[in-house]
Design an enzyme around this catalytic site. Sequence first.
Site, PDB file in Angstrom:
ATOM      1  CG  ASP A   9      -1.527   1.225   1.505  1.00 28.44           C
ATOM      2  OD1 ASP A   9      -2.378   1.760   0.682  1.00 28.44           O
ATOM      3  OD2 ASP A   9      -1.508   1.958   2.525  1.00 28.44           O
ATOM      4  CB  ILE A  10       0.777   4.388  -1.940  1.00 27.09           C
ATOM      5  CG1 ILE A  10       1.323   3.387  -3.195  1.00 27.09           C
ATOM      6  CG2 ILE A  10       1.531   5.729  -1.609  1.00 27.09           C
ATOM      7  CD1 ILE A  10       0.823   4.260  -4.317  1.00 27.09           C
ATOM      8  CG  ASP A  11      -1.471   7.639   0.294  1.00 21.38           C
ATOM      9  OD1 ASP A  11      -0.562   8.597   0.220  1.00 21.38           O
ATOM     10  OD2 ASP A  11      -2.291   7.522  -0.696  1.00 21.38           O
ATOM     11  CB  THR A  43      -2.228   2.659  -4.637  1.00 20.62           C
ATOM     12  OG1 THR A  43      -2.760   4.009  -4.080  1.00 20.62           O
ATOM     13  CG2 THR A  43      -1.993   2.753  -6.032  1.00 20.62           C
ATOM     14  CE  LYS A 196      -5.159  -0.974  -1.903  1.00 21.48           C
ATOM     15  NZ  LYS A 196      -4.410   0.032  -0.953  1.00 21.48           N
TER      16      LYS A 196
END
Length: 269
Positions: A9-11, A43, A196
Site C-alpha cells: 500500500d502507498i499512503d 493503491t 486489492k
Amino acid sequence: MAIKLVTVDIDGTLLTNKREITPQVFEAIQAAKAAGVKIVLATGRPIIGVENLLQDLQLKDPGDLVITFNGGLVLDTATGQEIIKETLPYDDYLDIELLSRKLGVHFHAITKEGIYTANRDIGKYTVHEATLVNMPVFYRTPEEMTDKEIIKTMMIDEPALLDAAIAKIPQEFYERFTIVKSTPFYLEIIPKAVSKGEALLHLAETLGLSKEETMAIGDEENDRAMLEVSGNPVVMANGNPELKKIAKYITKSNEESGVAHAIREWVLN
C-alpha cells in the site's frame, strides 16, 4: 517457502506522513528486486497518481506491475498493458450519486482521465484528492457522465458527517458494491468484484505462485482484502487496530521505514 510477490500500500504504508520515500525503503525495495522478488504497489490512487513513485522506485522495468483504483485497474508499468480493468456501469453510478445526495455528502467519480463531480460547491476533499493524485477536476451533471469509463466513486466529507452518512447506507448497496473506508474522510465505492485482494490473487495465479509465496503490507481498511488472501499479511505499527488482528506480522510505522523492516526481516532474511 520463499516470498516472491509483495504488494505494498502507498499512503500510510510506503510513504511517510510527509509523503516521502525514506532511503531505507528505497534500498530495501531495490534489494528485493535484485533478489527476484516482485514488488507491486497496491493503491486506491489512479495510475497518474502513482507514476512518480514508480519512477522513483525503479518499478517500470519489463514485467513490473501496479495495482491501482483498489484493484479496479492493474497495469504492466513498462508497457501500460491493462491486466485487469473493471468499470462501473452508468446505472450503478447514478444510484450511488443519488444516494450521496440523499445522505448529504460530497461525491465524485474517477476515470483514468480525471475526477468528475456533480457538486457545484466542489468539496475540499475532492480538491485534496486531485492534488494528491495529480488529476484535473471536472464539473459534470450526472446526465453528462454517460460516456465515461468510471473505475471508482467516492463519498468524501468531514469525518463526522461521513460517518453519519455511512450509518444510513442501505444494506442493498453493500450487497451490490465493495465499500471501503480508506481514510476518515474517504469512503470508496467500487464494483463488487474489485478489491486489492482479488488483484493479488489474480497476479499470484498468473505468476504461478502459492499463497505462502505472497506478502501484503498495509495499514487501512481498503487493504483488508489483500491482507486476508496473502499468506504473509503485514500491518504497519500505525495501522488500523482491527487489521492488526489478522496480521501475521506487525512491522514498524511508516515514519520508521516499516516497509523496509518488513522486507528485510521476513522476505530477504
